[in-house]
Design a protein around this motif. Structure first.
Motif, PDB file in Angstrom:
ATOM      1  N   ARG A  28       0.837  -1.379  -0.242  1.00 36.53           N
ATOM      2  CA  ARG A  28      -0.336   0.220   0.130  1.00 36.53           C
ATOM      3  C   ARG A  28       0.790   1.243   0.149  1.00 36.53           C
ATOM      4  O   ARG A  28       1.252   1.976   1.454  1.00 36.53           O
ATOM      5  CB  ARG A  28      -0.633  -0.408   1.563  1.00 36.53           C
ATOM      6  N   ILE A  29       1.187   1.497  -1.367  1.00 39.63           N
ATOM      7  CA  ILE A  29       2.482   2.838  -1.344  1.00 39.63           C
ATOM      8  C   ILE A  29       1.336   3.719  -2.643  1.00 39.63           C
ATOM      9  O   ILE A  29       0.358   2.968  -3.434  1.00 39.63           O
ATOM     10  CB  ILE A  29       3.950   2.260  -1.899  1.00 39.63           C
ATOM     11  N   GLY A  30       1.737   5.053  -3.054  1.00 34.75           N
ATOM     12  CA  GLY A  30       0.913   5.426  -3.759  1.00 34.75           C
ATOM     13  C   GLY A  30       1.511   5.131  -5.045  1.00 34.75           C
ATOM     14  O   GLY A  30       2.452   4.390  -5.070  1.00 34.75           O
ATOM     15  N   HIS A  35       5.428   3.369  -9.357  1.00 37.78           N
ATOM     16  CA  HIS A  35       5.402   3.602 -10.585  1.00 37.78           C
ATOM     17  C   HIS A  35       6.912   3.574 -11.389  1.00 37.78           C
ATOM     18  O   HIS A  35       7.653   3.703 -11.971  1.00 37.78           O
ATOM     19  CB  HIS A  35       4.656   4.091 -11.543  1.00 37.78           C
ATOM     20  N   ALA A  36       7.729   4.194 -10.303  1.00 33.31           N
ATOM     21  CA  ALA A  36       8.767   5.165 -10.230  1.00 33.31           C
ATOM     22  C   ALA A  36       9.736   3.296 -10.256  1.00 33.31           C
ATOM     23  O   ALA A  36      10.936   3.015 -10.602  1.00 33.31           O
ATOM     24  CB  ALA A  36       9.931   5.889  -9.230  1.00 33.31           C
ATOM     25  N   ILE A  37       9.088   2.890  -9.053  1.00 34.79           N
ATOM     26  CA  ILE A  37       9.694   1.463  -8.913  1.00 34.79           C
ATOM     27  C   ILE A  37       9.493   0.147 -10.203  1.00 34.79           C
ATOM     28  O   ILE A  37      10.738  -0.328 -10.685  1.00 34.79           O
ATOM     29  CB  ILE A  37       9.063   0.856  -7.643  1.00 34.79           C
ATOM     30  N   ASN A 128      13.686   3.429  -1.788  1.00 36.06           N
ATOM     31  CA  ASN A 128      14.372   2.681  -0.836  1.00 36.06           C
ATOM     32  C   ASN A 128      13.508   2.520   0.338  1.00 36.06           C
ATOM     33  O   ASN A 128      13.338   1.492   1.141  1.00 36.06           O
ATOM     34  CB  ASN A 128      15.376   3.465  -0.183  1.00 36.06           C
ATOM     35  N   SER A 129      11.948   3.724   0.759  1.00 36.29           N
ATOM     36  CA  SER A 129      11.026   3.194   2.288  1.00 36.29           C
ATOM     37  C   SER A 129      10.212   1.845   1.104  1.00 36.29           C
ATOM     38  O   SER A 129       9.665   1.724   2.155  1.00 36.29           O
ATOM     39  CB  SER A 129      10.327   4.729   2.347  1.00 36.29           C
ATOM     40  N   ALA A 138      17.654  -3.168   4.281  1.00 39.68           N
ATOM     41  CA  ALA A 138      18.673  -2.745   3.366  1.00 39.68           C
ATOM     42  C   ALA A 138      19.761  -3.660   2.119  1.00 39.68           C
ATOM     43  O   ALA A 138      20.473  -2.831   1.457  1.00 39.68           O
ATOM     44  CB  ALA A 138      18.916  -1.435   3.918  1.00 39.68           C
ATOM     45  N   GLY A 139      20.002  -4.573   3.236  1.00 41.88           N
ATOM     46  CA  GLY A 139      20.949  -5.569   2.451  1.00 41.88           C
ATOM     47  C   GLY A 139      19.994  -6.281   1.727  1.00 41.88           C
ATOM     48  O   GLY A 139      21.550  -7.416   0.202  1.00 41.88           O
ATOM     49  N   GLU A 140      19.207  -6.051   1.109  1.00 44.47           N
ATOM     50  CA  GLU A 140      18.921  -7.661  -0.264  1.00 44.47           C
ATOM     51  C   GLU A 140      18.609  -6.798  -0.915  1.00 44.47           C
ATOM     52  O   GLU A 140      18.605  -6.881  -2.205  1.00 44.47           O
ATOM     53  CB  GLU A 140      17.491  -7.391   0.648  1.00 44.47           C
ATOM     54  N   VAL A 141      18.141  -4.814  -1.465  1.00 43.19           N
ATOM     55  CA  VAL A 141      17.913  -4.178  -2.209  1.00 43.19           C
ATOM     56  C   VAL A 141      17.883  -3.230  -2.138  1.00 43.19           C
ATOM     57  O   VAL A 141      17.271  -3.075  -0.698  1.00 43.19           O
ATOM     58  CB  VAL A 141      16.644  -5.330  -3.214  1.00 43.19           C
TER      59      VAL A 141
END
Length: 168
Positions: A28-30, A35-37, A128-129, A138-141
């Protein structure tokens, strides 16, 4: 002096992408962040190049995005690291994502405007958030790690290192 060694950014192997996209769909993110990801995975550009993208750089009909060598740094807009313009070919999937993004960015010049100030680019920590919200450490991707994912996948597919480096 010994040259500085750069550490590789944490990245996913290409065989983990199906699971990744299931998580991306479920989180659940905007929509602009999703789309950026998606574009980070499809285009493997640097996160700063992506989040600072301007509509005038993108030609959806020609299927290409020309990232200029320089952008307006006074507004935090970063251009190419090597100070040379770079043409990014857009797949039909990337073109479709950009078309969906148009509805979110409105008439502004930035593809990914900051939600608090649409004249500035999306925060550099937003992607990243979102990856943390998807359950990745943070160690995975990281957002920058999709470049390593792409480079590894292309190398495994038999592309020459020089060709991969040029596209990166």
């Amino acid at each position: 002096l010994k040259p500085a060694r750069s550490a590789r950014m944490p990245s996913l192997h290409v065989n983990r992408l199906p699971e990744f996209f299931i998580r991306l769909d479920a989180v659940r993110i905007g929509a602009p962040v999703k789309h950026a990801i998606e574009l980070a995975v499809l285009l493997f550009v640097r996160p700063s190049e992506l989040r600072c993208a301007r509509w005038e750089e993108i030609d959806l009909e020609a299927g290409e995005w020309v990232i200029p060598a320089e952008r307006d740094r006074s507004r935090g807009l970063l251009g190419m690291k090597m100070r040379e313009a770079h043409t990014v070919p857009l797949s039909r999937q990337a073109v479709e994502v950009f078309r969906m993004l148009r509805a979110h960015s409105g008439t502004g010049e930035l593809v990914f405007p900051n939600r608090n100030d649409p004249t500035r680019a999306m925060s550099d920590g937003t992607v990243n958030s979102a990856l943390r919200a998807m359950g990745y450490s943070a160690g995975e991707v990281t957002g920058h790690g999709f470049r390593a994912t792409a480079a590894s996948a292309l190398a495994e597919a038999g592309w020459r290192k020089e060709v991969i480096d040029r596209q990166l």
